[in-house]
Design a protein around this motif. Structure first.
Motif, short mmCIF file in Angstrom:
data_model
loop_
_atom_site.label_atom_id
_atom_site.label_comp_id
_atom_site.label_asym_id
_atom_site.label_seq_id
_atom_site.Cartn_x
_atom_site.Cartn_y
_atom_site.Cartn_z
N LEU A 1 0.82 -1.21 0.00
CA LEU A 1 0.00 0.00 0.00
C LEU A 1 0.85 1.26 0.00
O LEU A 1 1.68 1.46 0.89
N ASP A 2 0.63 2.11 -0.99
CA ASP A 2 1.10 3.47 -0.88
C ASP A 2 0.36 4.15 0.28
O ASP A 2 -0.73 3.72 0.67
N MET A 3 0.94 5.18 0.83
CA MET A 3 0.33 5.83 2.00
C MET A 3 -0.44 7.09 1.65
O MET A 3 -1.67 7.10 1.64
N ASP A 4 0.26 8.18 1.33
CA ASP A 4 -0.41 9.45 1.10
C ASP A 4 -1.29 9.40 -0.14
O ASP A 4 -0.85 8.97 -1.21
N ASP A 5 -2.54 9.81 0.03
CA ASP A 5 -3.53 9.85 -1.05
C ASP A 5 -3.96 8.45 -1.51
O ASP A 5 -4.65 8.32 -2.52
N THR A 6 -3.57 7.40 -0.76
CA THR A 6 -4.00 6.03 -1.07
C THR A 6 -4.57 5.39 0.19
O THR A 6 -5.80 5.29 0.33
N LEU A 7 -3.72 4.95 1.09
CA LEU A 7 -4.20 4.40 2.37
C LEU A 7 -4.73 5.50 3.27
O LEU A 7 -5.75 5.32 3.94
N LEU A 8 -4.05 6.63 3.30
CA LEU A 8 -4.40 7.71 4.22
C LEU A 8 -5.44 8.65 3.60
O LEU A 8 -5.39 8.94 2.40
N THR A 9 -6.34 9.12 4.42
CA THR A 9 -7.27 10.15 3.99
C THR A 9 -6.53 11.47 3.82
O THR A 9 -5.35 11.58 4.16
N ASP A 10 -7.22 12.47 3.33
CA ASP A 10 -6.56 13.75 3.08
C ASP A 10 -6.03 14.40 4.34
O ASP A 10 -5.14 15.25 4.28
N HIS B 1 -4.46 12.73 6.58
CA HIS B 1 -3.32 11.87 6.97
C HIS B 1 -3.70 10.85 8.06
O HIS B 1 -2.89 10.55 8.94
N LYS B 2 -4.88 10.30 7.95
CA LYS B 2 -5.33 9.28 8.92
C LYS B 2 -5.69 7.99 8.21
O LYS B 2 -6.01 7.98 7.02
N ILE B 3 -5.61 6.87 8.97
CA ILE B 3 -6.11 5.58 8.48
C ILE B 3 -7.56 5.46 8.95
O ILE B 3 -7.83 5.56 10.15
N SER B 4 -8.48 5.28 8.02
CA SER B 4 -9.88 5.20 8.41
C SER B 4 -10.13 3.95 9.26
O SER B 4 -9.38 2.97 9.20
N ASP B 5 -11.19 3.98 10.04
CA ASP B 5 -11.53 2.84 10.89
C ASP B 5 -11.75 1.58 10.06
O ASP B 5 -11.32 0.49 10.45
N LEU B 6 -12.43 1.73 8.91
CA LEU B 6 -12.70 0.55 8.09
C LEU B 6 -11.42 0.01 7.47
O LEU B 6 -11.20 -1.21 7.46
#
Length: 263
Positions: free
Chosen positions: A4-13, A15-20
């Motif tokens: 998984l890429d992080m910024d703009d992929t796994l992370l929301t705008d 910079h958080k990981i969503s609960d789901l």
């Protein structure tokens, strides 16, 4: 393996990981899937997220600096590292002056530059790293570093990218954000390091899912058995993946995991 890429992929705008996303990634690891973070970020700016996803407890890895470093989360063991030489960094600095862009590199867990820029401020926010603004970039940078980033407004930087690919064909060049043009050692990219890690873990290419959104993700998207873009992918790359899922703000990663791993 799920990469998984992080910024703009796994992370929301923000910079958080969503609960789901977090929930399904923990479930995927419980099924024996290696979850690997692969980012242009410095290693130190990835670790907290990796531990939030329990990658340390599941003996997993991170690919940082766009592939220049592979490290194990639980103990920071570096499996692979490849840096730019001082001469290459100085050449990139000279090129940045010629092309009128900002340039940064990283030493001692700091962002090093000679200038200030709104785009450097973005990197400070993303990484949480201190910014060391120095009087002379070339005088200060006297040892190898993993990568440099040229920074300027997106429309202009796209033209710089075309020029840099011709001017310095011996380097690996890619865009991680529209205003970040990254340069690393020849042969360094996310796919090359992903290949090394998969071989170490005994994972076949066909058993890899990779998810990203930008130019620096393209090599791993093309390498993986299933290459996936989130919907906010850089527009000109939309046709380069096997699949497009929901955006980074709408749990696109969870969509992939639920469909191709948990089900």
């Amino acid at each position: 393996m799920l990469v998984l890429d992080m910024d703009d992929t796994l992370l929301t705008d923000d910079h958080k990981i969503s609960d789901l996303n977090k929930k399904v990634l923990l479930e995927a690891q419980a099924k024996g899937v290696h979850v690997v973070l692969a980012s242009g970020r410095p290693t130190s700016a990835m670790t907290a997220y990796a531990k939030e996803l329990e990658l340390d407890l599941n003996d997993s890895y991170m690919i940082s600096f766009n592939g220049a470093i592979i490290s194990r989360v639980k103990d920071d063991l570096v499996l692979f590292e490849q840096k730019l030489t001082v001469e290459q960094i100085h050449d990139l600095y000279d090129y940045s002056v010629k092309m009128k862009t900002h340039i940064i590199t990283y030493l001692d867990n700091e962002i090093i530059s000679e200038t200030d820029s709104e785009y450097i401020e973005v990197e400070k926010e993303i990484t949480g790293m201190a910014h060391n603004k120095v009087a002379s970039f070339k005088d200060y940078v006297k040892r190898p570093a993993v990568k440099c980033i040229l920074l300027e407004n997106p429309a202009y930087l796209k033209e710089v990218e075309k020029d840099l690919l011709i001017a310095m064909p011996h380097l690996s060049v890619s865009m991680s954000k529209p205003f970040f043009l990254e340069a690393a050692q020849n042969g360094i990219d996310k796919a090359a390091s992903l290949r090394l890690l998969a071989e170490k873990l005994g994972v076949l290419q066909s058993e890899i899912i990779a998810v990203g959104n930008a130019g620096n993700d393209l090599t791993m998207i093309e390498y993986a058995g299933l290459g996936v873009w989130v919907d906010n992918v850089t527009p000109e790359l939309r046709d380069k993946a096997d699949l497009i899922v929901a955006s980074n703000n709408n749990d696109g990663v969870a969509e992939v995991v639920q469909k191709y791993i948990l089900n």
